[in-house]
Design a protein around this motif. Structure first.
Motif, mmCIF file in Angstrom:
data_model
loop_
_atom_site.group_PDB
_atom_site.id
_atom_site.type_symbol
_atom_site.label_atom_id
_atom_site.label_comp_id
_atom_site.label_asym_id
_atom_site.label_seq_id
_atom_site.Cartn_x
_atom_site.Cartn_y
_atom_site.Cartn_z
ATOM 1 N N ALA A 214 0.713 -1.116 -0.141
ATOM 2 C CA ALA A 214 0.067 -0.121 0.182
ATOM 3 C C ALA A 214 0.745 1.272 0.020
ATOM 4 O O ALA A 214 1.973 1.058 0.650
ATOM 5 C CB ALA A 214 -0.984 0.061 1.287
ATOM 6 N N MET A 215 0.567 2.430 -0.675
ATOM 7 C CA MET A 215 1.252 3.545 -0.741
ATOM 8 C C MET A 215 1.189 4.248 0.685
ATOM 9 O O MET A 215 0.424 4.118 1.688
ATOM 10 C CB MET A 215 0.341 4.500 -1.620
ATOM 11 N N GLY A 216 2.241 4.939 0.890
ATOM 12 C CA GLY A 216 2.641 5.720 1.948
ATOM 13 C C GLY A 216 3.238 4.891 3.207
ATOM 14 O O GLY A 216 3.678 3.890 2.990
ATOM 15 N N LEU A 253 -10.303 0.697 -3.477
ATOM 16 C CA LEU A 253 -9.343 1.765 -3.277
ATOM 17 C C LEU A 253 -10.006 3.031 -4.004
ATOM 18 O O LEU A 253 -9.791 4.099 -3.551
ATOM 19 C CB LEU A 253 -8.033 1.487 -3.818
ATOM 20 N N LEU A 254 -10.770 2.800 -5.285
ATOM 21 C CA LEU A 254 -11.319 3.892 -5.853
ATOM 22 C C LEU A 254 -12.395 4.424 -5.068
ATOM 23 O O LEU A 254 -12.509 5.790 -4.994
ATOM 24 C CB LEU A 254 -11.765 3.378 -7.107
ATOM 25 N N GLU A 255 -13.281 3.786 -4.049
ATOM 26 C CA GLU A 255 -14.250 4.476 -3.591
ATOM 27 C C GLU A 255 -13.571 5.024 -2.226
ATOM 28 O O GLU A 255 -14.258 5.973 -1.957
ATOM 29 C CB GLU A 255 -15.220 3.229 -3.051
ATOM 30 N N HIS A 256 -12.581 4.510 -1.966
ATOM 31 C CA HIS A 256 -12.018 5.294 -0.785
ATOM 32 C C HIS A 256 -11.439 6.814 -1.177
ATOM 33 O O HIS A 256 -11.314 7.485 -0.489
ATOM 34 C CB HIS A 256 -10.561 4.549 -0.204
ATOM 35 N N ARG A 258 -9.078 10.188 -2.709
ATOM 36 C CA ARG A 258 -7.927 10.770 -2.553
ATOM 37 C C ARG A 258 -6.680 10.096 -3.071
ATOM 38 O O ARG A 258 -5.597 10.080 -2.452
ATOM 39 C CB ARG A 258 -7.740 10.785 -0.822
ATOM 40 N N GLY A 259 -6.785 9.564 -4.203
ATOM 41 C CA GLY A 259 -5.550 8.930 -4.856
ATOM 42 C C GLY A 259 -4.908 7.895 -4.124
ATOM 43 O O GLY A 259 -3.631 7.512 -4.318
ATOM 44 N N ALA A 260 -5.702 7.062 -3.445
ATOM 45 C CA ALA A 260 -5.311 5.715 -2.748
ATOM 46 C C ALA A 260 -4.756 4.726 -3.922
ATOM 47 O O ALA A 260 -5.527 4.714 -4.844
ATOM 48 C CB ALA A 260 -6.443 5.174 -1.812
ATOM 49 N N MET A 261 -3.873 4.128 -3.504
ATOM 50 C CA MET A 261 -3.184 3.048 -4.472
ATOM 51 C C MET A 261 -2.448 2.170 -3.805
ATOM 52 O O MET A 261 -1.568 2.350 -2.712
ATOM 53 C CB MET A 261 -2.004 3.850 -5.387
ATOM 54 N N THR A 262 -2.405 0.885 -4.296
ATOM 55 C CA THR A 262 -1.813 -0.355 -3.638
ATOM 56 C C THR A 262 -1.236 -1.202 -4.917
ATOM 57 O O THR A 262 -2.232 -1.393 -5.750
ATOM 58 C CB THR A 262 -2.591 -1.047 -2.813
ATOM 59 N N ILE A 307 -5.740 3.225 -9.407
ATOM 60 C CA ILE A 307 -5.580 3.960 -10.549
ATOM 61 C C ILE A 307 -6.125 3.588 -11.695
ATOM 62 O O ILE A 307 -6.274 2.398 -12.220
ATOM 63 C CB ILE A 307 -4.100 3.698 -10.733
ATOM 64 N N PRO A 308 -7.189 4.551 -11.930
ATOM 65 C CA PRO A 308 -8.330 4.339 -13.172
ATOM 66 C C PRO A 308 -7.477 3.990 -14.497
ATOM 67 O O PRO A 308 -6.130 4.452 -14.638
ATOM 68 C CB PRO A 308 -8.798 5.514 -13.586
ATOM 69 N N SER A 309 -8.034 3.137 -15.180
ATOM 70 C CA SER A 309 -7.109 2.437 -16.199
ATOM 71 C C SER A 309 -8.256 1.866 -17.503
ATOM 72 O O SER A 309 -9.321 1.329 -16.810
ATOM 73 C CB SER A 309 -6.179 1.361 -15.856
ATOM 74 N N PRO A 310 -8.003 2.232 -18.656
ATOM 75 C CA PRO A 310 -9.031 1.662 -19.720
ATOM 76 C C PRO A 310 -8.815 0.138 -19.913
ATOM 77 O O PRO A 310 -9.661 -0.342 -20.633
ATOM 78 C CB PRO A 310 -8.653 2.526 -20.934
ATOM 79 N N PHE A 311 -7.742 -0.445 -19.362
ATOM 80 C CA PHE A 311 -7.320 -1.916 -19.778
ATOM 81 C C PHE A 311 -7.893 -2.767 -18.499
ATOM 82 O O PHE A 311 -7.382 -2.429 -17.351
ATOM 83 C CB PHE A 311 -5.854 -1.886 -19.966
ATOM 84 N N PRO A 312 -8.582 -3.658 -18.739
ATOM 85 C CA PRO A 312 -9.091 -4.527 -17.639
ATOM 86 C C PRO A 312 -8.001 -5.370 -17.228
ATOM 87 O O PRO A 312 -6.809 -5.708 -17.947
ATOM 88 C CB PRO A 312 -10.098 -5.550 -18.393
ATOM 89 N N TYR A 313 -8.062 -6.121 -16.044
ATOM 90 C CA TYR A 313 -6.722 -6.950 -15.566
ATOM 91 C C TYR A 313 -6.964 -8.233 -16.206
ATOM 92 O O TYR A 313 -8.114 -8.739 -16.446
ATOM 93 C CB TYR A 313 -7.325 -7.156 -13.986
#
Length: 405
Positions: A214-216, A253-256, A258-262, A307-313
């Motif tokens: 997780a970030m931070g 994380l998107l719903e959280h 504030r730029g949350a990223m993991t 992190i928003p992305s147009p490409f699916p996992y």
């Protein structure tokens, strides 16, 4: 476990009837009555992984300033027993003969049982100590659900709120030996907790693995890790696919906001044939050791969770072969000061180690390279694939870090 002449049935019954904090006392009384043993104690590895803490029949006797006193593990008899999973018998002395036996459940090294026997060379008594140590492992696995004794006792240093949260996100056992595989994790926290986690779970025909970063730092990263791990576990337990699990973590994380990223890496292994699926969300590539050669697994990295992305996992394929060792890791294993550690060389050098000891040794080498102070958590998840119907191999005496005395 049945009673085979050593009174183990009565021991387990007595343990069930005693309070959870009395596990060691129950085993001590059993060994005293059966073999005249004395000075009996259970020693377990502290939360840092570099010391053992002694727990006698009277819990709390080895305390100092509210924390347990640790005994350095490296180079000790206890280290040898934990590594080799074989009992150690000392030279006879005036007061008796010292025996140290491993206390292990399904590959999870809980610690060691230290006993003094009045009559050296008594094979029956030695076997009785080993059987009692095996029984103690089952007793502790059950009892630690009801008490903080083993959590509290293993704290030789203060534990921050972030570290407490992080620790609770990890599996209850850092290692599991099972049919066809061994998996073991090791996490060395940074001076400021960096939000690393690892996880695994076993179904009837599938092994699930994950490692996240997780970030931070400190509580912020621990809370992000909680969101990611909670989402992954919830999706996994609902029977969702590995890509659906990744989506759930991403959405959490998107719903959280504030730029949350993991970053994260998810893996599912078919226990029948060793075929694996992997999702890589912006995470360092794993290392695969096969036939003595070590290479990065060439995975395509998707963007991290959050992190928003147009490409699916997408799930990428890996076919495991018997004898393979796969090392999943976080970027704390590769940060600037840790980069001087040659991880592929460590994997090759430690190929004779049990996965549990390999994970512990590799992270310890990184910690030493950083002078004992990490800027980011250093975490690995080590998977040994033995193949269907094969059990784990024991550690070897010529492995790195073994005692020479």
């Amino acid at each position: 476990m049945t009673d085979d002449g050593f009174g183990l049935g009565k021991l387990l019954t007595a343990a069930e009837e005693a309070p959870p904090v009395e596990s060691v006392a129950v085993v001590a009384r059993h060994l005293e009555d059966r073999f005249g043993a004395f000075s009996i104690s259970f020693l377990f590895v502290d939360v840092v992984g570099r010391q053992v803490v002694r727990l006698t029949s009277g819990a709390g006797e080895d305390e100092e300033d509210g924390r347990s006193r640790g005994i350095p593990l490296s180079g000790s008899v206890y280290d040898e027993v934990l590594r080799t999973q074989g009992s150690w018998v000392g030279e006879p002395e005036d007061g008796g003969c010292r025996v140290v036996a491993p206390v292990t459940n399904r590959g999870d090294c809980l610690g060691v049982l230290e006993v003094f026997l009045p009559a050296p060379g008594n094979e029956g008594a030695l076997r009785g100590v080993e059987e009692a140590a095996h029984a103690l492992a089952y007793i502790i696995v059950t009892d630690r659900r009801f008490t903080d004794l083993y959590q509290w006792g293993g704290r030789t240093t203060p534990v921050s709120l972030a570290a407490e949260i992080q620790h609770q996100l990890l599996p209850s056992a850092p290692c599991c030996d099972a049919d066809g595989f061994t998996v073991a994790g090791a996490l060395v926290p940074a001076d400021r907790i960096g939000g690393d986690t690892y996880d695994y779970a076993l179904d009837r025909d599938t092994l699930h693995l994950s490692i996240t970063d997780a970030m931070g730092h400190e509580v912020d990263s621990a809370l992000l890790a909680t969101l990611a791990v909670g989402a992954l576990r919830g999706a996994r337990r609902a029977g969702e696919s590995i890509t659906e699990q990744a989506v759930r973590a991403h959405e959490a994380l998107l719903e959280h906001g504030r730029g949350a990223m993991t970053t994260g890496q998810l893996m599912r292994v078919d226990l029948g044939d060793g075929s694996a699926e992997i999702v890589n969300a912006g995470h360092p590539r794993p290392l695969l050791m096969r036939d003595g050669e070590v290479e990065e697994v060439p995975l395509v990295a998707h963007l991290p969770f959050g992190i928003p992305s147009p490409f699916p996992y997408e799930a990428q394929k890996l076919a495991l072969r018997p004898g393979d060792r796969l090392l999943l890791l976080t970027d704390g294993m590769q940060e600037r000061r840790a980069a001087r550690v040659d991880l592929p060389s460590l994997l090759r050098e430690g190929r004779g180690l049990h996965a549990r000891e390999a994970a512990r040794w590799i992270t310890s080498e990184v910690l030493d390279a950083c002078g004992g102070h990490l800027r980011d958590d250093a975490t690995v998840l080590c998977l040994d694939w033995h193949g269907h119907g094969r059990r784990a191999r024991p550690g070897t005496d010529d492995a790195p870090g073994s005692r020479s005395d």
